[in-house]
Design a protein around this motif. Structure first.
Motif, PDB file in Angstrom:
ATOM      1  N   THR A  30      -6.096   2.715   5.407  1.00  0.00           N
ATOM      2  CA  THR A  30      -4.932   1.850   5.230  1.00  0.00           C
ATOM      3  C   THR A  30      -5.406   0.434   4.936  1.00  0.00           C
ATOM      4  N   TYR A  31      -4.800  -0.167   3.923  1.00  0.00           N
ATOM      5  CA  TYR A  31      -5.116  -1.549   3.586  1.00  0.00           C
ATOM      6  C   TYR A  31      -3.904  -2.415   3.877  1.00  0.00           C
ATOM      7  N   HIS A  32      -4.122  -3.499   4.639  1.00  0.00           N
ATOM      8  CA  HIS A  32      -3.076  -4.453   4.960  1.00  0.00           C
ATOM      9  C   HIS A  32      -3.257  -5.696   4.101  1.00  0.00           C
ATOM     10  N   ASP A  90       3.593  -4.566   2.675  1.00  0.00           N
ATOM     11  CA  ASP A  90       2.554  -5.273   3.423  1.00  0.00           C
ATOM     12  C   ASP A  90       1.338  -4.401   3.695  1.00  0.00           C
ATOM     13  N   LYS A  91       1.403  -3.115   3.257  1.00  0.00           N
ATOM     14  CA  LYS A  91       0.239  -2.250   3.435  1.00  0.00           C
ATOM     15  C   LYS A  91       0.291  -1.105   2.439  1.00  0.00           C
ATOM     16  N   ASP A 136      -1.341   3.005   1.944  1.00  0.00           N
ATOM     17  CA  ASP A 136      -2.027   4.127   2.584  1.00  0.00           C
ATOM     18  C   ASP A 136      -2.751   4.946   1.525  1.00  0.00           C
TER      19      ASP A 136
END
Length: 237
Positions: A178-180, A216-217, A219
């Protein structure tokens, strides 16, 4: 969340013999008014240069230029006095600023060089030109996001003149990441270097690109072993 999908076979393409190049955004003789940029991301070229060939001396100004070699050795020379070779695992940046002249060529006479050339619109214009290059540790991207570009010198990776963050990962089949997002009014452009994966349940294959905004993120789910480049950039330019 909003997305824009760029399948690999919809990119602009030119084969000059010595250079075989694919353009994710309008560039040179490829023009698509719907694919001019993704926020501050202006150019994403997927270049293959024949043995011993290359780009002669040419100028740039007011652009952040990032080169990511994927295979082979690329020799760079510029008006700042740099003469270096970048290879797979290296990241090179140039802040063109008030103006630079440089050349790039395939260092080898017996194999191709493949690299991604990326242009980012700068945060501040007419700054002093700058060059930087780093060698990454492959283990730092295995099933995790390795930061390779940032806007601050105290962060990992090379520093550019823009509020942008780049990450690269090599992710094994079945693994998830996951990238925020870090910035305000930013989006992420994901480019699959190799393999198959899903981003927010959207299937992607080798050389596909996906622009993602209003979230905001993101997956990431690897369908096969895959290599992925993430570029978070400002949307308001």
């Amino acid at each position: 969340m909003k997305t824009i999908l760029h399948k690999s076979n919809t990119r602009g393409h030119a084969n000059h013999g010595w250079l075989n190049t694919y353009h994710s955004f309008s560039f040179a003789n490829y023009y698509n008014p719907e694919r001019m940029n993704f926020g501050a991301l202006r150019v994403l070229n997927d270049d293959t240069v024949a043995p011993g060939m290359g780009f002669g001396k040419h100028p740039h100004d007011n652009m952040e230029i990032i080169s990511i070699p994927l295979y082979g050795d690329l020799e760079h020379e510029d008006s700042m006095g740099n003469k270096v070779v970048i290879k797979e695992g290296d990241i090179q940046i140039m802040t063109a600023g008030t103006g630079i002249i440089h050349s790039e060529k395939n260092k080898n006479l017996n194999k191709e060089v493949k690299f991604l050339q990326i242009w980012i619109l700068p945060k501040h214009k007419n700054v002093k030109p700058n060059y930087d290059q780093i060698t990454l540790k492959p283990e730092d991207r295995k099933n995790k996001l390795q930061q390779i570009v940032s806007p601050k010198q105290d962060e990992s990776g090379v520093t550019i003149n823009q509020d942008a963050w780049f990450y690269i990962t090599e992710i094994d089949t079945g693994r998830q990441l996951t990238y925020h997002l870090k910035g305000k009014n930013t989006g992420v452009y994901a480019f699959v270097i190799d393999g198959n994966l899903d981003i927010n349940n959207i299937p992607l294959a080798t050389r596909d690109g996906l622009g993602i905004t209003e979230t905001d993120k993101i997956d990431i789910q690897a369908v096969t072993n895959a290599q992925l480049l993430l570029m978070e950039v400002p949307l308001n330019i």
